[in-house]
Design a protein around this motif. Structure first.
Motif, PDB file in Angstrom:
ATOM      1  N   ALA A   1      39.423  42.879  44.961  1.00 48.98           N
ATOM      2  CA  ALA A   1      40.153  41.611  44.995  1.00 48.98           C
ATOM      3  C   ALA A   1      39.567  40.685  46.058  1.00 48.98           C
ATOM      4  CB  ALA A   1      41.634  41.855  45.262  1.00 48.98           C
ATOM      5  N   PHE A   2      39.144  41.249  47.190  1.00 47.51           N
ATOM      6  CA  PHE A   2      38.511  40.470  48.256  1.00 47.51           C
ATOM      7  C   PHE A   2      37.224  39.828  47.736  1.00 47.51           C
ATOM      8  CE2 PHE A   2      35.685  40.058  51.928  1.00 47.51           C
ATOM      9  CZ  PHE A   2      36.493  39.395  52.827  1.00 47.51           C
TER      10      PHE A   2
ATOM     11  N   ASP B   1      36.485  39.135  44.574  1.00 47.30           N
ATOM     12  CA  ASP B   1      36.844  38.099  43.603  1.00 47.30           C
ATOM     13  C   ASP B   1      37.324  36.824  44.290  1.00 47.30           C
ATOM     14  OD1 ASP B   1      36.181  39.711  41.471  1.00 47.30           O
ATOM     15  OD2 ASP B   1      38.234  40.393  41.117  1.00 47.30           O
ATOM     16  N   LYS B   2      38.055  36.987  45.383  1.00 44.89           N
ATOM     17  CA  LYS B   2      38.637  35.841  46.079  1.00 44.89           C
ATOM     18  C   LYS B   2      37.588  35.007  46.812  1.00 44.89           C
ATOM     19  CE  LYS B   2      42.269  34.729  49.414  1.00 44.89           C
ATOM     20  NZ  LYS B   2      43.315  35.291  50.278  1.00 44.89           N
ATOM     21  N   TYR B   3      36.638  35.662  47.486  1.00 47.73           N
ATOM     22  CA  TYR B   3      35.712  34.947  48.358  1.00 47.73           C
ATOM     23  C   TYR B   3      34.296  34.802  47.817  1.00 47.73           C
ATOM     24  CZ  TYR B   3      39.338  35.258  51.854  1.00 47.73           C
ATOM     25  OH  TYR B   3      40.510  35.131  52.534  1.00 47.73           O
TER      26      TYR B   3
ATOM     27  N   GLU C   1      42.150  42.761  55.572  1.00 50.80           N
ATOM     28  CA  GLU C   1      42.146  42.125  54.257  1.00 50.80           C
ATOM     29  C   GLU C   1      41.116  42.770  53.330  1.00 50.80           C
ATOM     30  OE1 GLU C   1      41.914  37.621  52.415  1.00 50.80           O
ATOM     31  OE2 GLU C   1      40.951  38.024  54.327  1.00 50.80           O
TER      32      GLU C   1
ATOM     33  N   GLU D   1      36.904  37.927  57.392  1.00 51.01           N
ATOM     34  CA  GLU D   1      38.249  38.174  56.901  1.00 51.01           C
ATOM     35  C   GLU D   1      39.212  37.158  57.511  1.00 51.01           C
ATOM     36  OE1 GLU D   1      38.914  42.779  56.353  1.00 51.01           O
ATOM     37  OE2 GLU D   1      38.065  42.348  58.318  1.00 51.01           O
ATOM     38  N   LYS D   2      40.171  36.691  56.715  1.00 48.46           N
ATOM     39  CA  LYS D   2      41.184  35.766  57.228  1.00 48.46           C
ATOM     40  C   LYS D   2      42.122  36.490  58.184  1.00 48.46           C
ATOM     41  CE  LYS D   2      40.576  32.095  54.413  1.00 48.46           C
ATOM     42  NZ  LYS D   2      40.061  30.893  54.833  1.00 48.46           N
TER      43      LYS D   2
ATOM     44  N   ASN E   1      32.459  33.479  44.638  1.00 51.58           N
ATOM     45  CA  ASN E   1      32.448  32.819  43.340  1.00 51.58           C
ATOM     46  C   ASN E   1      31.068  33.067  42.727  1.00 51.58           C
ATOM     47  OD1 ASN E   1      32.565  31.178  41.127  1.00 51.58           O
ATOM     48  ND2 ASN E   1      33.287  29.383  42.247  1.00 51.58           N
TER      49      ASN E   1
END
Length: 183
Positions: free
Chosen positions: A63-64, A66-68, A56, A51-52, A70
């Motif tokens: 959403a996490f 989808d973001k990280y 998060e 996590e950044k 691909n």
């Protein structure tokens, strides 16, 4: 004139003595993207993503993901022609999430289970007002969904007061919104 030269000499000596010399080293510029650590367990792919910032993942796990993650690039990398679906698992200190993707990369099913998360403010207020004197010792946030949308989402909460134990199951749809002001 002699005082002038002596003063100038002292100023030069002080300036040189206080000067700082810094030796610069070679600088290297490169691109190092944050890539998830992937473990293969049978037909499952387990992603370990840092996590950044704290919280998060638990804020919005879909959403996490989808973001990280691909998934289209991942499927292109590992596709063998025989695999019909890909199961991905994301682990965090607060829990885990399982997702199932079709061979085109579309999210078919998602489920997650998070422990000891921050409850919504309205739920905190309701529990505090109805269960005064009780301590929340554990909570679990559970959600399941199809096609990327979460349909069933609820909290399991454990309250203790001395030797008494109270267990609650609260559906997210039943949580009342917070009223900020009233007219």
């Amino acid at each position: 004139m002699r005082k002038f030269f002596v003063s100038l000499l002292i100023l030069l000596w002080a300036g040189i003595g206080n000067a700082q010399f810094t030796e610069l080293k070679e600088a290297r510029v490169g691109f190092d993207p944050v890539l998830p650590e992937i473990t293969v367990d049978g037909e499952n792919y387990i992603f370990k993503i840092e996590e950044k910032y704290n919280g998060e993942f638990e804020k919005d796990p879909v959403a996490f993901l989808d973001k990280y993650c691909n998934i289209e690039a991942f499927i292109d990398l590992v596709q063998d022609g025989k695999t019909v679906e890909y199961q991905v698992e994301v682990k965090s200190t607060k829990g885990r999430m399982k997702a199932k993707y079709c061979k085109e990369g579309n999210l078919q099913r998602v489920s997650y289970r998070l422990k000891n998360v921050l409850l919504p403010a309205s739920l905190q207020r309701d529990i505090y007002s109805k269960y005064k004197g009780w301590n929340m010792t554990r909570n679990i946030h559970i959600a399941r969904g199809i096609d990327g949308d979460v349909q069933k989402e609820y909290f399991k909460i454990r309250l203790e007061q001395g030797d008494k134990v109270q267990k609650l199951k609260i559906d997210v749809d039943e949580i009342k919104p917070i009223e900020i002001t009233s007219l």
